[in-house]
Design a protein around this motif. Structure first.
Motif, PDB file in Angstrom:
ATOM      1  N   VAL A  14       0.914  -1.208   0.067  1.00 40.30           N
ATOM      2  CA  VAL A  14       0.067   0.023   0.036  1.00 40.30           C
ATOM      3  C   VAL A  14       1.015   1.184  -0.111  1.00 40.30           C
ATOM      4  N   GLY A  15       0.380   2.140  -0.741  1.00 40.61           N
ATOM      5  CA  GLY A  15       1.272   3.553  -0.845  1.00 40.61           C
ATOM      6  C   GLY A  15       2.639   3.342  -1.576  1.00 40.61           C
ATOM      7  N   ILE A  16       2.835   2.430  -2.544  1.00 37.75           N
ATOM      8  CA  ILE A  16       4.207   2.091  -3.123  1.00 37.75           C
ATOM      9  C   ILE A  16       4.103   3.037  -4.359  1.00 37.75           C
ATOM     10  N   GLY A  17       3.074   3.189  -4.771  1.00 35.62           N
ATOM     11  CA  GLY A  17       2.828   3.943  -6.281  1.00 35.62           C
ATOM     12  C   GLY A  17       2.440   3.203  -7.304  1.00 35.62           C
ATOM     13  N   LYS A  18       1.557   2.207  -7.071  1.00 38.67           N
ATOM     14  CA  LYS A  18       1.028   1.489  -8.240  1.00 38.67           C
ATOM     15  C   LYS A  18       0.250   2.192  -9.165  1.00 38.67           C
ATOM     16  N   THR A  19      -0.806   3.046  -8.551  1.00 36.89           N
ATOM     17  CA  THR A  19      -1.662   4.017  -9.164  1.00 36.89           C
ATOM     18  C   THR A  19      -0.978   5.061  -9.978  1.00 36.89           C
ATOM     19  N   THR A  20       0.088   5.584  -9.392  1.00 38.40           N
ATOM     20  CA  THR A  20       1.045   6.634 -10.182  1.00 38.40           C
ATOM     21  C   THR A  20       1.530   6.142 -11.249  1.00 38.40           C
ATOM     22  N   LEU A  21       2.196   4.605 -11.122  1.00 43.64           N
ATOM     23  CA  LEU A  21       2.773   4.221 -12.130  1.00 43.64           C
ATOM     24  C   LEU A  21       1.813   3.803 -13.429  1.00 43.64           C
ATOM     25  N   ILE A  22       0.598   3.396 -12.924  1.00 46.50           N
ATOM     26  CA  ILE A  22      -0.295   3.117 -14.134  1.00 46.50           C
ATOM     27  C   ILE A  22      -0.775   4.498 -14.762  1.00 46.50           C
ATOM     28  N   THR A  43      -8.064   4.429  -9.258  1.00 45.70           N
ATOM     29  CA  THR A  43      -8.886   4.947  -8.002  1.00 45.70           C
ATOM     30  C   THR A  43      -7.566   5.916  -7.390  1.00 45.70           C
ATOM     31  N   ARG A  44      -8.236   6.816  -6.587  1.00 44.72           N
ATOM     32  CA  ARG A  44      -7.319   7.649  -5.964  1.00 44.72           C
ATOM     33  C   ARG A  44      -8.212   8.087  -4.584  1.00 44.72           C
ATOM     34  N   GLU A  45      -6.719   8.355  -3.855  1.00 42.13           N
ATOM     35  CA  GLU A  45      -7.128   8.720  -2.460  1.00 42.13           C
ATOM     36  C   GLU A  45      -8.242  10.072  -2.323  1.00 42.13           C
ATOM     37  N   THR A  50      -3.967  16.124   5.984  1.00 40.60           N
ATOM     38  CA  THR A  50      -3.122  14.564   5.570  1.00 40.60           C
ATOM     39  C   THR A  50      -3.716  13.639   6.090  1.00 40.60           C
ATOM     40  N   GLU A  51      -4.919  13.817   6.343  1.00 40.54           N
ATOM     41  CA  GLU A  51      -5.734  12.444   6.574  1.00 40.54           C
ATOM     42  C   GLU A  51      -6.470  11.661   5.357  1.00 40.54           C
ATOM     43  N   ARG A  52      -6.174  10.468   5.279  1.00 34.32           N
ATOM     44  CA  ARG A  52      -7.041   9.896   3.760  1.00 34.32           C
ATOM     45  C   ARG A  52      -8.510   9.491   4.530  1.00 34.32           C
ATOM     46  N   ILE A  53      -9.522   9.960   3.839  1.00 34.69           N
ATOM     47  CA  ILE A  53     -10.834   9.629   4.112  1.00 34.69           C
ATOM     48  C   ILE A  53     -11.674   8.939   3.433  1.00 34.69           C
ATOM     49  N   GLY A  54     -10.966   8.621   2.294  1.00 31.53           N
ATOM     50  CA  GLY A  54     -11.862   7.586   1.347  1.00 31.53           C
ATOM     51  C   GLY A  54     -10.966   7.508  -0.154  1.00 31.53           C
ATOM     52  N   PHE A  55     -11.649   6.825  -1.111  1.00 36.48           N
ATOM     53  CA  PHE A  55     -11.171   6.642  -2.248  1.00 36.48           C
ATOM     54  C   PHE A  55     -12.365   7.043  -3.155  1.00 36.48           C
ATOM     55  N   GLU A  56     -11.647   7.611  -4.543  1.00 37.92           N
ATOM     56  CA  GLU A  56     -12.745   7.632  -5.661  1.00 37.92           C
ATOM     57  C   GLU A  56     -12.433   6.964  -6.629  1.00 37.92           C
ATOM     58  N   VAL A  57     -13.418   6.704  -7.597  1.00 33.42           N
ATOM     59  CA  VAL A  57     -12.972   6.012  -8.920  1.00 33.42           C
ATOM     60  C   VAL A  57     -12.879   7.392  -9.705  1.00 33.42           C
ATOM     61  N   VAL A  58     -11.919   7.197 -10.730  1.00 33.32           N
ATOM     62  CA  VAL A  58     -11.888   8.168 -11.987  1.00 33.32           C
ATOM     63  C   VAL A  58     -11.857   7.333 -13.181  1.00 33.32           C
ATOM     64  N   THR A  59     -12.719   8.037 -13.963  1.00 30.68           N
ATOM     65  CA  THR A  59     -12.607   6.992 -15.489  1.00 30.68           C
ATOM     66  C   THR A  59     -11.580   7.890 -16.207  1.00 30.68           C
ATOM     67  N   LEU A  60     -11.230   7.179 -17.415  1.00 26.18           N
ATOM     68  CA  LEU A  60     -10.103   7.905 -18.046  1.00 26.18           C
ATOM     69  C   LEU A  60     -10.366   9.165 -18.879  1.00 26.18           C
ATOM     70  N   ASP A  61     -11.860   9.262 -18.733  1.00 28.16           N
ATOM     71  CA  ASP A  61     -12.243  10.774 -19.520  1.00 28.16           C
ATOM     72  C   ASP A  61     -12.568  11.844 -18.540  1.00 28.16           C
TER      73      ASP A  61
END
Length: 192
Positions: A14-22, A43-45, A50-61
Motif C-alpha cells: 500500500v502506498g508504493i505507487g501502483k496508481t501513479t505508475l499506471i 482509483t485515488r485517495e 493529511t488524513e485519508r478519508i476515502g477513495f474515489e473512482v476516476v474514469t479515463l475521461d
C-alpha cells in the motif's frame, strides 16, 4: 482468454505507487500514440489535510465518483460493506466502472486500477474483468499485494491467468518498472 503477454498486473505494498505508475504509463502511451483508444478507470485517495478519508473512482475521461469513505454516515451507508475503516459505495463504483469495462472492438488497451477487496464487493465487477481478459485486448491492472496464505480469490485468479505477467513494485524499482511496462506495452500495441 487473453493471449500470453497481454495481461500486465502491477502489485506492491500500500502506498508504493501502483496508481501513479499506471497513470504515468498511460500518459506516456498516449503521448506517443494520441489516437490510442483506452478504456477503464483508476482509483485515488480522498484526503482532508493529511488524513485519508476515502477513495474515489476516476474514469479515463475524468469523471469521478465515490468508492469508499470513512466520513459518510447515513442510514443507507450503514448497510454498505466495509474494508478496514472504510464503507464501500458499491452502487457508485458500479455506475462509473462497469460501463468502462464494456468490451468494444476499437479499444486498444484496458486500464483497471484496482482489482481489490473494495471493487470485488461488486458482484458484476469480476465477471466484467473476465470478459476483458477473454477479449484478448491488452490489460494493465493493479492488484493488492497478498499476505501469505490470504490471497483474495479474484486476485489469485488474475495472477494465475495464463496470459498474466506480474510486476512487483518497491521503492527501488518503481522508475525502472514504469519504463519496462511502457516499453512492453508499446511493443504489444504495435502488433496487429
Amino acid at each position: 482468454m487473453a493471449a500470453a503477454g497481454k495481461c500486465f498486473l502491477v502489485t506492491g505494498p500500500v502506498g508504493i505507487g501502483k496508481t501513479t505508475l499506471i497513470v504515468r504509463v498511460l500518459e506516456t502511451l498516449r503521448n506517443s500514440n494520441p489516437n490510442l483508444k483506452v478504456q477503464g478507470f483508476y482509483t485515488r485517495e480522498i484526503r482532508e489535510g493529511t488524513e485519508r478519508i476515502g477513495f474515489e473512482v476516476v474514469t479515463l475521461d475524468g469523471r469521478t465518483g465515490l468508492l469508499a469513505s470513512n466520513k459518510i454516515s447515513s442510514a443507507q451507508s450503514l448497510r454498505w460493506p466495509t474494508v478496514g475503516r472504510y464503507r464501500v459505495d458499491v452502487a457508485s463504483f458500479e455506475s462509473l466502472a462497469l460501463p468502462e469495462l464494456q468490451v468494444r472492438e476499437d479499444t486498444d488497451l484496458f486500464i483497471i486500477d484496482e482489482i481489490g477487496k473494495m471493487e470485488l464487493y461488486s458482484s458484476s465487477f469480476f465477471p466484467a474483468v473476465l470478459k476483458v481478459l477473454q477479449s484478448n485486448i491488452p490489460l494493465l491492472a493493479s492488484i493488492p499485494i497478498t499476505k501469505v496464505g490470504r490471497d483474495i480469490p479474484g486476485v489469485a485468479r488474475m495472477k494465475n491467468h495464463p496470459g498474466a505477467r506480474v510486476f512487483t513494485l518497491d521503492a527501488n524499482n518503481r522508475d525502472a518498472m514504469r519504463e519496462q511496462i511502457c516499453s512492453i506495452l508499446a511493443d504489444v500495441l504495435q502488433k496487429p
